[in-house]
Scaffold this motif. Structure first.
Motif, PDB file in Angstrom:
ATOM      1  N   ASP A  72     -10.402   9.169  37.567  1.00 28.45           N
ATOM      2  CA  ASP A  72     -11.683   9.712  38.003  1.00 28.45           C
ATOM      3  C   ASP A  72     -11.478  10.900  38.932  1.00 28.45           C
ATOM      4  O   ASP A  72     -12.358  11.747  39.083  1.00 28.45           O
ATOM      5  N   PHE A  73     -10.322  10.950  39.599  1.00 28.61           N
ATOM      6  CA  PHE A  73     -10.075  11.955  40.631  1.00 28.61           C
ATOM      7  C   PHE A  73      -8.576  12.072  40.834  1.00 28.61           C
ATOM      8  O   PHE A  73      -7.842  11.104  40.692  1.00 28.61           O
ATOM      9  N   CYS A  74      -8.139  13.273  41.176  1.00 24.62           N
ATOM     10  CA  CYS A  74      -6.729  13.486  41.515  1.00 24.62           C
ATOM     11  C   CYS A  74      -6.678  14.559  42.592  1.00 24.62           C
ATOM     12  O   CYS A  74      -7.268  15.626  42.440  1.00 24.62           O
ATOM     13  N   ASP A  75      -5.978  14.273  43.696  1.00 26.36           N
ATOM     14  CA  ASP A  75      -5.838  15.272  44.752  1.00 26.36           C
ATOM     15  C   ASP A  75      -4.399  15.790  44.765  1.00 26.36           C
ATOM     16  O   ASP A  75      -3.596  15.481  43.883  1.00 26.36           O
ATOM     17  N   ALA A  76      -4.076  16.590  45.777  1.00 25.97           N
ATOM     18  CA  ALA A  76      -2.751  17.199  45.861  1.00 25.97           C
ATOM     19  C   ALA A  76      -1.646  16.154  45.974  1.00 25.97           C
ATOM     20  O   ALA A  76      -0.543  16.337  45.444  1.00 25.97           O
ATOM     21  N   THR A  77      -1.931  15.034  46.634  1.00 21.73           N
ATOM     22  CA  THR A  77      -0.938  13.976  46.753  1.00 21.73           C
ATOM     23  C   THR A  77      -0.630  13.390  45.376  1.00 21.73           C
ATOM     24  O   THR A  77       0.526  13.124  45.040  1.00 21.73           O
ATOM     25  N   GLY A  78      -1.658  13.204  44.576  1.00 20.65           N
ATOM     26  CA  GLY A  78      -1.470  12.699  43.216  1.00 20.65           C
ATOM     27  C   GLY A  78      -0.688  13.671  42.354  1.00 20.65           C
ATOM     28  O   GLY A  78       0.215  13.272  41.604  1.00 20.65           O
ATOM     29  N   LEU A  79      -1.017  14.970  42.468  1.00 18.15           N
ATOM     30  CA  LEU A  79      -0.251  15.970  41.715  1.00 18.15           C
ATOM     31  C   LEU A  79       1.203  15.987  42.161  1.00 18.15           C
ATOM     32  O   LEU A  79       2.105  16.169  41.343  1.00 18.15           O
ATOM     33  N   GLY A  80       1.423  15.807  43.462  1.00 19.47           N
ATOM     34  CA  GLY A  80       2.794  15.763  43.974  1.00 19.47           C
ATOM     35  C   GLY A  80       3.585  14.611  43.374  1.00 19.47           C
ATOM     36  O   GLY A  80       4.750  14.774  43.005  1.00 19.47           O
ATOM     37  N   LEU A  81       2.954  13.449  43.270  1.00 21.45           N
ATOM     38  CA  LEU A  81       3.621  12.296  42.662  1.00 21.45           C
ATOM     39  C   LEU A  81       3.956  12.578  41.206  1.00 21.45           C
ATOM     40  O   LEU A  81       5.070  12.305  40.744  1.00 21.45           O
ATOM     41  N   LEU A  82       3.008  13.144  40.464  1.00 21.29           N
ATOM     42  CA  LEU A  82       3.251  13.443  39.051  1.00 21.29           C
ATOM     43  C   LEU A  82       4.361  14.486  38.895  1.00 21.29           C
ATOM     44  O   LEU A  82       5.223  14.354  38.024  1.00 21.29           O
ATOM     45  N   ALA A  83       4.360  15.508  39.756  1.00 18.66           N
ATOM     46  CA  ALA A  83       5.400  16.542  39.686  1.00 18.66           C
ATOM     47  C   ALA A  83       6.774  15.951  40.006  1.00 18.66           C
ATOM     48  O   ALA A  83       7.778  16.290  39.366  1.00 18.66           O
ATOM     49  N   GLN A  84       6.818  15.057  40.995  1.00 15.39           N
ATOM     50  CA  GLN A  84       8.082  14.407  41.333  1.00 15.39           C
ATOM     51  C   GLN A  84       8.583  13.573  40.152  1.00 15.39           C
ATOM     52  O   GLN A  84       9.767  13.621  39.805  1.00 15.39           O
ATOM     53  N   CYS A  85       7.691  12.817  39.531  1.00 17.71           N
ATOM     54  CA  CYS A  85       8.081  11.999  38.369  1.00 17.71           C
ATOM     55  C   CYS A  85       8.581  12.876  37.227  1.00 17.71           C
ATOM     56  O   CYS A  85       9.591  12.559  36.593  1.00 17.71           O
ATOM     57  N   ALA A  86       7.880  13.976  36.962  1.00 19.88           N
ATOM     58  CA  ALA A  86       8.287  14.878  35.879  1.00 19.88           C
ATOM     59  C   ALA A  86       9.676  15.448  36.148  1.00 19.88           C
ATOM     60  O   ALA A  86      10.538  15.452  35.265  1.00 19.88           O
ATOM     61  N   GLY A  87       9.902  15.926  37.365  1.00 21.58           N
ATOM     62  CA  GLY A  87      11.200  16.505  37.699  1.00 21.58           C
ATOM     63  C   GLY A  87      12.326  15.505  37.612  1.00 21.58           C
ATOM     64  O   GLY A  87      13.396  15.792  37.039  1.00 21.58           O
ATOM     65  N   ARG A  88      12.124  14.314  38.163  1.00 20.18           N
ATOM     66  CA  ARG A  88      13.180  13.297  38.142  1.00 20.18           C
ATOM     67  C   ARG A  88      13.452  12.810  36.725  1.00 20.18           C
ATOM     68  O   ARG A  88      14.607  12.542  36.365  1.00 20.18           O
ATOM     69  N   THR A  89      12.401  12.703  35.919  1.00 22.05           N
ATOM     70  CA  THR A  89      12.582  12.267  34.530  1.00 22.05           C
ATOM     71  C   THR A  89      13.437  13.280  33.772  1.00 22.05           C
ATOM     72  O   THR A  89      14.386  12.907  33.076  1.00 22.05           O
ATOM     73  N   ARG A  90      13.120  14.544  33.915  1.00 21.77           N
ATOM     74  CA  ARG A  90      13.874  15.587  33.205  1.00 21.77           C
ATOM     75  C   ARG A  90      15.305  15.715  33.719  1.00 21.77           C
ATOM     76  O   ARG A  90      16.226  15.962  32.940  1.00 21.77           O
ATOM     77  N   ARG A  91      15.489  15.580  35.041  1.00 18.52           N
ATOM     78  CA  ARG A  91      16.857  15.664  35.594  1.00 18.52           C
ATOM     79  C   ARG A  91      17.747  14.555  35.038  1.00 18.52           C
ATOM     80  O   ARG A  91      18.961  14.731  34.929  1.00 18.52           O
ATOM     81  N   ARG A  92      17.164  13.416  34.713  1.00 23.61           N
ATOM     82  CA  ARG A  92      17.930  12.321  34.104  1.00 23.61           C
ATOM     83  C   ARG A  92      18.233  12.588  32.642  1.00 23.61           C
ATOM     84  O   ARG A  92      18.963  11.850  32.003  1.00 23.61           O
ATOM     85  N   GLY A  93      17.603  13.621  32.071  1.00 22.06           N
ATOM     86  CA  GLY A  93      17.790  13.913  30.652  1.00 22.06           C
ATOM     87  C   GLY A  93      16.809  13.174  29.763  1.00 22.06           C
ATOM     88  O   GLY A  93      16.946  13.177  28.541  1.00 22.06           O
ATOM     89  N   ALA A  94      15.817  12.539  30.361  1.00 22.16           N
ATOM     90  CA  ALA A  94      14.812  11.816  29.587  1.00 22.16           C
ATOM     91  C   ALA A  94      13.656  12.757  29.249  1.00 22.16           C
ATOM     92  O   ALA A  94      13.510  13.836  29.827  1.00 22.16           O
ATOM     93  N   ARG A  95      12.829  12.337  28.306  1.00 20.46           N
ATOM     94  CA  ARG A  95      11.665  13.142  27.895  1.00 20.46           C
ATOM     95  C   ARG A  95      10.455  12.805  28.758  1.00 20.46           C
ATOM     96  O   ARG A  95      10.235  11.645  29.104  1.00 20.46           O
TER      97      ARG A  95
END
Length: 158
Positions: free
Chosen positions: A58-81
């Motif tokens: 329903d809503f996403c703020d900067a903290t939520g975007l930060g969590l998603l960006a962190q997950c995306a970066g860590r996932t890719r650094r592991r070599g995962a999709r």
């Protein structure tokens, strides 16, 4: 697709063939980020391919975007999709305005490959919290009446 049992009204996880889909719902703000971070960190560590579905947010703020960006970066650094499913104009606009499009790579599920994880009766309903945050807010600035416009004055975005 196998539903991984958990008693969390804001996160549902399904996994099949090495692909994990984590569907979020509710308001992804500071409070929910603190609640979800350990779960998402575990999924990032364990998944070969992680899809995060935020179509039910329903809503996403900067903290939520930060969590998603962190997950995306860590996932890719592991070599995962990494995939982020989002079809909400408000959240897509926020991603664009924060220049996180290249990090999060949001996409819609136009092919229907990822049905919404919360099917009728598959998870506990969300607690009643009323209208989404942007509808609960007070009246908009421009609704208070016309304001004089002079050089240097700022106007709210429509």
């Amino acid at each position: 697709m196998q539903l991984i049992p958990r008693h969390d009204p804001y996160l549902a996880v399904r996994s099949t063939g090495g692909v994990t889909v984590a569907a979020l719902r509710g308001e992804l703000d500071l409070v929910l980020v603190r609640h979800l971070r350990p779960e998402l960190d575990a999924l990032v560590r364990e998944s070969d391919a992680l899809t995060v579905d935020i179509r039910r947010l329903d809503f996403c703020d900067a903290t939520g975007l930060g969590l998603l960006a962190q997950c995306a970066g860590r996932t890719r650094r592991r070599g995962a999709r990494w995939r982020l499913l989002c079809d909400q104009p408000r959240i897509l606009r926020l991603i664009r305005l924060t220049a996180l499009g290249d990090v999060l790579c949001p996409e819609s599920d136009s092919a229907g490959a990822f049905p919404v994880v919360w099917e009728e009766g598959s998870a506990a309903p969300l607690p009643a919290v009323g209208a989404p945050r942007w509808e609960r807010a007070g009246p908009r600035w421009e609704q208070a009446g016309p304001r004089p416009c002079h050089p240097g004055a700022t106007r709210p975005l429509p």
